[in-house]
Scaffold this motif. Structure first.
Motif, PDB file in Angstrom:
ATOM      1  N   GLY A  10      10.683 -43.611 -12.200  1.00 10.82           N
ATOM      2  CA  GLY A  10      10.361 -43.152 -10.859  1.00 10.82           C
ATOM      3  C   GLY A  10      11.075 -43.859  -9.733  1.00 10.82           C
ATOM      4  O   GLY A  10      11.135 -43.346  -8.620  1.00 10.82           O
ATOM      5  N   THR A  11      11.641 -45.033  -9.999  1.00  7.29           N
ATOM      6  CA  THR A  11      12.341 -45.770  -8.946  1.00  7.29           C
ATOM      7  C   THR A  11      13.860 -45.611  -9.037  1.00  7.29           C
ATOM      8  O   THR A  11      14.577 -46.174  -8.215  1.00  7.29           O
ATOM      9  CB  THR A  11      11.991 -47.272  -9.021  1.00  7.29           C
ATOM     10  OG1 THR A  11      12.334 -47.759 -10.316  1.00  7.29           O
ATOM     11  CG2 THR A  11      10.507 -47.496  -8.757  1.00  7.29           C
ATOM     12  N   ASP A  37      10.456 -33.776  -2.742  1.00  8.50           N
ATOM     13  CA  ASP A  37       9.098 -34.073  -2.268  1.00  8.50           C
ATOM     14  C   ASP A  37       8.081 -33.843  -3.379  1.00  8.50           C
ATOM     15  O   ASP A  37       7.151 -34.626  -3.559  1.00  8.50           O
ATOM     16  CB  ASP A  37       8.738 -33.207  -1.052  1.00  8.50           C
ATOM     17  CG  ASP A  37       9.532 -33.578   0.200  1.00  8.50           C
ATOM     18  OD1 ASP A  37      10.125 -34.683   0.233  1.00  8.50           O
ATOM     19  OD2 ASP A  37       9.560 -32.754   1.137  1.00  8.50           O
ATOM     20  N   LYS A  53       8.333 -36.613  -6.040  1.00  6.49           N
ATOM     21  CA  LYS A  53       7.709 -37.841  -5.541  1.00  6.49           C
ATOM     22  C   LYS A  53       6.189 -37.726  -5.508  1.00  6.49           C
ATOM     23  O   LYS A  53       5.486 -38.685  -5.811  1.00  6.49           O
ATOM     24  CB  LYS A  53       8.278 -38.199  -4.163  1.00  6.49           C
ATOM     25  CG  LYS A  53       9.716 -38.671  -4.249  1.00  6.49           C
ATOM     26  CD  LYS A  53      10.318 -38.980  -2.906  1.00  6.49           C
ATOM     27  CE  LYS A  53      11.755 -39.438  -3.062  1.00  6.49           C
ATOM     28  NZ  LYS A  53      12.418 -39.624  -1.778  1.00  6.49           N
ATOM     29  N   LYS A  54       5.667 -36.543  -5.171  1.00  9.52           N
ATOM     30  CA  LYS A  54       4.215 -36.335  -5.163  1.00  9.52           C
ATOM     31  C   LYS A  54       3.650 -36.479  -6.573  1.00  9.52           C
ATOM     32  O   LYS A  54       2.646 -37.160  -6.779  1.00  9.52           O
ATOM     33  CB  LYS A  54       3.861 -34.971  -4.591  1.00  9.52           C
ATOM     34  CG  LYS A  54       2.355 -34.719  -4.578  1.00  9.52           C
ATOM     35  CD  LYS A  54       2.023 -33.283  -4.251  1.00  9.52           C
ATOM     36  CE  LYS A  54       0.540 -33.012  -4.218  1.00  9.52           C
ATOM     37  NZ  LYS A  54      -0.253 -33.552  -5.297  1.00  9.52           N
ATOM     38  N   ASN A  57       3.756 -40.061  -7.577  1.00  8.00           N
ATOM     39  CA  ASN A  57       2.741 -40.797  -6.823  1.00  8.00           C
ATOM     40  C   ASN A  57       1.345 -40.533  -7.391  1.00  8.00           C
ATOM     41  O   ASN A  57       0.544 -41.453  -7.540  1.00  8.00           O
ATOM     42  CB  ASN A  57       2.809 -40.423  -5.348  1.00  8.00           C
ATOM     43  CG  ASN A  57       1.914 -41.290  -4.499  1.00  8.00           C
ATOM     44  OD1 ASN A  57       1.979 -42.521  -4.572  1.00  8.00           O
ATOM     45  ND2 ASN A  57       1.070 -40.671  -3.705  1.00  8.00           N
ATOM     46  N   ASP A  58       1.073 -39.272  -7.714  1.00 13.27           N
ATOM     47  CA  ASP A  58      -0.216 -38.920  -8.315  1.00 13.27           C
ATOM     48  C   ASP A  58      -0.400 -39.632  -9.660  1.00 13.27           C
ATOM     49  O   ASP A  58      -1.509 -40.024 -10.017  1.00 13.27           O
ATOM     50  CB  ASP A  58      -0.331 -37.407  -8.536  1.00 13.27           C
ATOM     51  CG  ASP A  58      -0.462 -36.631  -7.231  1.00 13.27           C
ATOM     52  OD1 ASP A  58      -0.695 -37.262  -6.174  1.00 13.27           O
ATOM     53  OD2 ASP A  58      -0.316 -35.399  -7.277  1.00 13.27           O
ATOM     54  N   SER A 108       1.759 -45.513  -9.045  1.00 11.81           N
ATOM     55  CA  SER A 108       2.918 -46.400  -8.986  1.00 11.81           C
ATOM     56  C   SER A 108       2.772 -47.584  -9.933  1.00 11.81           C
ATOM     57  O   SER A 108       3.759 -48.137 -10.400  1.00 11.81           O
ATOM     58  CB  SER A 108       3.149 -46.887  -7.555  1.00 11.81           C
ATOM     59  OG  SER A 108       1.996 -47.567  -7.088  1.00 11.81           O
ATOM     60  N   LYS A 142       5.510 -43.097 -17.216  1.00 15.54           N
ATOM     61  CA  LYS A 142       5.343 -41.752 -16.677  1.00 15.54           C
ATOM     62  C   LYS A 142       6.062 -40.820 -17.649  1.00 15.54           C
ATOM     63  O   LYS A 142       7.276 -40.673 -17.595  1.00 15.54           O
ATOM     64  CB  LYS A 142       5.922 -41.669 -15.270  1.00 15.54           C
ATOM     65  CG  LYS A 142       5.153 -42.517 -14.277  1.00 15.54           C
ATOM     66  CD  LYS A 142       5.832 -42.502 -12.919  1.00 15.54           C
ATOM     67  CE  LYS A 142       5.055 -43.295 -11.911  1.00 15.54           C
ATOM     68  NZ  LYS A 142       5.124 -44.732 -12.088  1.00 15.54           N
TER      69      LYS A 142
END
Length: 113
Positions: free
Chosen positions: A49-50, A77, A80-81, A84-85, A88, A93
């Protein structure tokens, strides 16, 4: 159970624990199969994710090519949502879970029909 069935069960449990959702098992199975052999590799099984390059790959290879979404800022977007859900603090993931969530987000379940 096959190794793939074990992974699908792991992904479903992960969704219940970390996202608080009960997945549509038929769709989760199809999304997992669509991930191909990547689910069997510890590195490829997860989404970093990063890593901006990884997020671009998810956008281009999955959202645009697989789901047929039109390119635009809403794609990143949405990625990222979903990440985030997922949380972090959560290092794992799973790709199949992220792809499942994105498929649901854009209402593209018909791609897997």
């Amino acid at each position: 159970m096959s190794k793939r069935d074990d992974l699908i069960a792991k992904y479903a449990a992960d969704m219940k624990d970390k996202l608080g959702v009960t997945p549509d098992m038929d769709l989760l199975t199809k999304v997992t199969i669509g991930c191909g052999p990547s689910i069997y590799s510890a590195d490829a099984e997860t989404v970093a994710g990063t890593d901006a390059e990884e997020l671009e790959r998810v956008k281009n290879n999955f959202l645009i090519r697989k789901l047929g979404c039109a390119d635009g800022p809403e794609l990143m977007d949405a990625i990222k949502k979903v990440l985030n859900d997922y949380g972090s603090a959560n290092r794992n993931k799973y790709r199949a879970v992220v792809y499942y969530q994105l498929t649901k987000h854009f209402g593209k379940e018909s791609v897997y029909s």
